[in-house]
Scaffold this motif. Structure first.
Motif, PDB file in Angstrom:
ATOM      1  N   THR A 105       0.904  10.740 -12.324  1.00  0.00           N
ATOM      2  CA  THR A 105       1.928   9.914 -11.700  1.00  0.00           C
ATOM      3  C   THR A 105       1.395   9.270 -10.419  1.00  0.00           C
ATOM      4  OG1 THR A 105       3.754  11.213 -12.602  1.00  0.00           O
ATOM      5  CG2 THR A 105       4.211   9.933 -10.615  1.00  0.00           C
ATOM      6  N   ALA A 106       0.657  10.035  -9.619  1.00  0.00           N
ATOM      7  CA  ALA A 106       0.110   9.495  -8.367  1.00  0.00           C
ATOM      8  C   ALA A 106      -0.829   8.328  -8.651  1.00  0.00           C
ATOM      9  CB  ALA A 106      -0.616  10.599  -7.599  1.00  0.00           C
ATOM     10  N   PHE A 107      -1.667   8.478  -9.684  1.00  0.00           N
ATOM     11  CA  PHE A 107      -2.612   7.417 -10.033  1.00  0.00           C
ATOM     12  C   PHE A 107      -1.873   6.165 -10.513  1.00  0.00           C
ATOM     13  CE2 PHE A 107      -5.028   5.366 -13.508  1.00  0.00           C
ATOM     14  CZ  PHE A 107      -6.054   4.810 -12.753  1.00  0.00           C
ATOM     15  N   LEU A 108      -0.888   6.346 -11.393  1.00  0.00           N
ATOM     16  CA  LEU A 108      -0.156   5.187 -11.896  1.00  0.00           C
ATOM     17  C   LEU A 108       0.618   4.500 -10.776  1.00  0.00           C
ATOM     18  CD1 LEU A 108       0.696   3.384 -14.189  1.00  0.00           C
ATOM     19  CD2 LEU A 108       2.492   5.026 -14.778  1.00  0.00           C
ATOM     20  N   ASP A 109       1.245   5.293  -9.906  1.00  0.00           N
ATOM     21  CA  ASP A 109       1.954   4.712  -8.757  1.00  0.00           C
ATOM     22  C   ASP A 109       1.006   3.875  -7.903  1.00  0.00           C
ATOM     23  OD1 ASP A 109       4.254   5.949  -9.558  1.00  0.00           O
ATOM     24  OD2 ASP A 109       4.445   7.253  -7.811  1.00  0.00           O
ATOM     25  N   ALA A 110      -0.173   4.427  -7.645  1.00  0.00           N
ATOM     26  CA  ALA A 110      -1.156   3.716  -6.822  1.00  0.00           C
ATOM     27  C   ALA A 110      -1.580   2.419  -7.502  1.00  0.00           C
ATOM     28  CB  ALA A 110      -2.361   4.614  -6.560  1.00  0.00           C
ATOM     29  N   CYS A 111      -1.795   2.484  -8.805  1.00  0.00           N
ATOM     30  CA  CYS A 111      -2.184   1.274  -9.545  1.00  0.00           C
ATOM     31  C   CYS A 111      -1.094   0.207  -9.463  1.00  0.00           C
ATOM     32  CB  CYS A 111      -2.447   1.621 -11.014  1.00  0.00           C
ATOM     33  SG  CYS A 111      -3.982   2.506 -11.309  1.00  0.00           S
ATOM     34  N   LEU A 112       0.169   0.649  -9.612  1.00  0.00           N
ATOM     35  CA  LEU A 112       1.277  -0.305  -9.573  1.00  0.00           C
ATOM     36  C   LEU A 112       1.405  -0.966  -8.198  1.00  0.00           C
ATOM     37  CD1 LEU A 112       3.839   1.767 -11.667  1.00  0.00           C
ATOM     38  CD2 LEU A 112       2.920  -0.482 -12.291  1.00  0.00           C
ATOM     39  N   ALA A 119      -4.451  -6.318  -6.181  1.00  0.00           N
ATOM     40  CA  ALA A 119      -5.687  -5.680  -6.654  1.00  0.00           C
ATOM     41  C   ALA A 119      -5.789  -5.771  -8.179  1.00  0.00           C
ATOM     42  CB  ALA A 119      -5.719  -4.223  -6.221  1.00  0.00           C
ATOM     43  N   THR A 120      -7.026  -5.725  -8.677  1.00  0.00           N
ATOM     44  CA  THR A 120      -7.260  -5.757 -10.138  1.00  0.00           C
ATOM     45  C   THR A 120      -8.264  -4.682 -10.540  1.00  0.00           C
ATOM     46  OG1 THR A 120      -8.991  -7.431  -9.839  1.00  0.00           O
ATOM     47  CG2 THR A 120      -6.757  -8.230 -10.316  1.00  0.00           C
ATOM     48  N   ASP A 121      -8.333  -3.595  -9.768  1.00  0.00           N
ATOM     49  CA  ASP A 121      -9.341  -2.566 -10.013  1.00  0.00           C
ATOM     50  C   ASP A 121      -9.132  -1.849 -11.346  1.00  0.00           C
ATOM     51  OD1 ASP A 121     -10.296  -3.256  -7.587  1.00  0.00           O
ATOM     52  OD2 ASP A 121      -9.596  -1.487  -6.516  1.00  0.00           O
ATOM     53  N   PHE A 122      -7.868  -1.610 -11.720  1.00  0.00           N
ATOM     54  CA  PHE A 122      -7.568  -0.881 -12.951  1.00  0.00           C
ATOM     55  C   PHE A 122      -6.627  -1.705 -13.833  1.00  0.00           C
ATOM     56  CE2 PHE A 122      -8.725   2.412  -9.925  1.00  0.00           C
ATOM     57  CZ  PHE A 122      -9.578   3.214 -10.671  1.00  0.00           C
ATOM     58  N   PHE A 123      -6.766  -1.524 -15.144  1.00  0.00           N
ATOM     59  CA  PHE A 123      -5.921  -2.209 -16.131  1.00  0.00           C
ATOM     60  C   PHE A 123      -6.005  -3.737 -15.999  1.00  0.00           C
ATOM     61  CE2 PHE A 123      -3.757   1.848 -15.139  1.00  0.00           C
ATOM     62  CZ  PHE A 123      -3.841   2.457 -16.392  1.00  0.00           C
ATOM     63  N   GLU A 124      -7.105  -4.217 -15.420  1.00  0.00           N
ATOM     64  CA  GLU A 124      -7.356  -5.652 -15.272  1.00  0.00           C
ATOM     65  C   GLU A 124      -6.201  -6.359 -14.556  1.00  0.00           C
ATOM     66  OE1 GLU A 124      -8.095  -7.032 -19.204  1.00  0.00           O
ATOM     67  OE2 GLU A 124     -10.111  -6.191 -19.284  1.00  0.00           O
ATOM     68  N   GLY A 125      -5.512  -5.633 -13.687  1.00  0.00           N
ATOM     69  CA  GLY A 125      -4.417  -6.226 -12.937  1.00  0.00           C
ATOM     70  C   GLY A 125      -3.165  -6.481 -13.755  1.00  0.00           C
ATOM     71  N   LYS A 126      -3.089  -5.877 -14.953  1.00  0.00           N
ATOM     72  CA  LYS A 126      -1.949  -6.130 -15.847  1.00  0.00           C
ATOM     73  C   LYS A 126      -1.114  -4.880 -16.083  1.00  0.00           C
ATOM     74  CE  LYS A 126      -4.635  -9.655 -18.295  1.00  0.00           C
ATOM     75  NZ  LYS A 126      -5.227 -10.058 -19.598  1.00  0.00           N
ATOM     76  N   VAL A 127      -1.170  -3.928 -15.167  1.00  0.00           N
ATOM     77  CA  VAL A 127      -0.524  -2.644 -15.393  1.00  0.00           C
ATOM     78  C   VAL A 127       0.990  -2.771 -15.564  1.00  0.00           C
ATOM     79  CG1 VAL A 127      -0.288  -2.109 -12.933  1.00  0.00           C
ATOM     80  CG2 VAL A 127      -0.381  -0.255 -14.601  1.00  0.00           C
ATOM     81  N   PHE A 128       1.613  -3.715 -14.871  1.00  0.00           N
ATOM     82  CA  PHE A 128       3.072  -3.862 -14.993  1.00  0.00           C
ATOM     83  C   PHE A 128       3.483  -4.203 -16.420  1.00  0.00           C
ATOM     84  CE2 PHE A 128       2.839  -4.150 -10.384  1.00  0.00           C
ATOM     85  CZ  PHE A 128       3.979  -3.471  -9.987  1.00  0.00           C
ATOM     86  N   SER A 129       2.684  -4.996 -17.095  1.00  0.00           N
ATOM     87  CA  SER A 129       3.028  -5.393 -18.466  1.00  0.00           C
ATOM     88  C   SER A 129       2.771  -4.279 -19.475  1.00  0.00           C
ATOM     89  CB  SER A 129       2.228  -6.636 -18.868  1.00  0.00           C
ATOM     90  OG  SER A 129       0.836  -6.350 -18.922  1.00  0.00           O
TER      91      SER A 129
END
Length: 206
Positions: A105-112, A119-129
């Motif tokens: 959860t902490a990682f996903l929150d940080a990515c979001l 930022a585009t470090d993870f999920f190519e900047g498309k994590v919301f989709s």
């Protein structure tokens, strides 16, 4: 959810299938398949009972588990299900691992949050989709992993998408998630190694 498993036991030495005896050698070749659907954990097979094999199920080197023999579309399968309640989430999902630590959860929150800020470090900047039902299913170290959003992250998603009945502004939602993020004191790059360690601990390489 709770799943009731038939209390009958099956002897491994021989097994009766349609009136014929099945030796252990044949039983051991039965394919493994969950009794539950991957999409919604609906029971899709008919349980025959638990196979009792003390040398395997109660081996101190293994996690305590059941071998559930079940029938689906006229074929027999074996479902290996861990016994402990805390192990249930990912095994009920048929091979999708949900991290026991808070790193997921902490990682996903940080990515979001970081993606929201550009930022585009993870999920190519498309994590919301990629979020579905407050979760992201991805692959880490060859393991299918389910990451769950926090309430604050989900509020930010709702504010960005302007969901009905959600009155929090994007700015306020961002502020709430940022407070959680700063309290944790780690960004996505710092949290990713912890998540990988969690996955490797629960799903060691064969």
């Amino acid at each position: 959810m709770e799943l009731g498993i038939a209390e009958s036991s099956v002897t491994i030495k021989t097994l009766s299938v349609n009136g014929k005896r099945m030796p252990k050698a044949i039983y051991s070749q039965l394919p493994q398949r969950s009794l539950l659907a991957d999409s919604d954990s609906e029971v899709v097979g008919r349980s025959w009972g638990r196979v009792m094999d003390p040398k395997c199920c109660h081996d101190a080197r293994r996690k305590p588990h059941w071998h559930v023999l079940h029938e689906h579309d006229g074929e027999l399968f074996v479902w290996v299900a861990l016994k402990r309640r805390e192990d249930a989430p990912w095994h009920l999902r048929d091979g999708v691992y949900e991290p026991r630590s808070k790193a997921g959860t902490a990682f996903l929150d940080a990515c979001l949050l970081e993606t929201h800020l550009g930022a585009t470090d993870f999920f190519e900047g498309k994590v919301f989709s990629l979020v579905r039902d407050e979760e992201v299913v991805t692959t880490i170290e060859g393991v299918k992993v389910c990451l769950t959003c926090s309430r604050e992250a989900n509020t930010l998603r709702a504010a960005r998408e302007r969901w009905p009945h959600r009155y929090t502004s994007v700015e306020d939602a961002e502020k709430e998630l940022r407070a959680v993020y700063e309290k944790r004191g780690k960004g996505a790059r710092d949290l990713y190694p912890e998540l990988v360690a969690d996955v490797k601990l629960a799903w060691p390489a064969p």
